[in-house]
Design an enzyme around this catalytic site. Sequence first.
Site: not given
Ligand SMILES: CC(C)(COP(=O)(O)OP(=O)(O)OC[C@H]1O[C@@H](n2cnc3c(N)ncnc32)[C@H](O)[C@@H]1OP(=O)(O)O)[C@@H](O)C(=O)NCCC(=O)NCCS
Length: 111
Positions: A30, A37, A74-75
């Site tokens: 993302i 979000k 997230l996972y």
């Molecule tokens: C990991 C990633 C995909 C999360 O995307 P995101 O849109 O911010 O996630 P969401 O807003 O949908 O959050 C979903 C859940 O993720 C977890 N999460 C998100 N941010 C978090 C944080 N800072 N700390 C802990 N958990 C977190 C939570 O469980 C969250 O659910 P909640 O908001 O109900 O608590 C994003 O940070 C990213 O793209 N990171 C870089 C690429 C990457 O690392 N990809 C994975 C490689 S294995």
Amino acid sequence: MENEELHTVGWIFLQNIEYEHGRASIGILIAPESRGKGYAGAAMRKMIDIGFKQLRLNKIYLTTRGINEQAIGLYQKTGFVIEGQLRNHAYSDGRYYDTYIMGILASEWKD
Ligand SMILES: CC(C)(COP(=O)(O)OP(=O)(O)OC[C@H]1O[C@@H](n2cnc3c(N)ncnc32)[C@H](O)[C@@H]1OP(=O)(O)O)[C@@H](O)C(=O)NCCC(=O)NCCS
């Protein structure tokens, strides 16, 4: 609506699809300005649903670094469990981090 620009929020993909084993891996990214979000959670649920119901997979898996707390959060929230831990598997910023193998089975998917 006319003035609203479309922009890419991120990417999600299934890869390493191996039908003989009923499995595929999943990856997600993302854009930094769009994180926190709920986009990743929504995209994961949709993609997993396609994998299990449309592609009829039995298992979806991934690897992630122990340092990546957002991704592991997230996972786990999506239903993945840690199946294995590769110790000191990745080097970043002067130290080694474990890598986790995580997976979810079709029988565990409740959406
Ligand atoms: C990991 C990633 C995909 C999360 O995307 P995101 O849109 O911010 O996630 P969401 O807003 O949908 O959050 C979903 C859940 O993720 C977890 N999460 C998100 N941010 C978090 C944080 N800072 N700390 C802990 N958990 C977190 C939570 O469980 C969250 O659910 P909640 O908001 O109900 O608590 C994003 O940070 C990213 O793209 N990171 C870089 C690429 C990457 O690392 N990809 C994975 C490689 S294995």
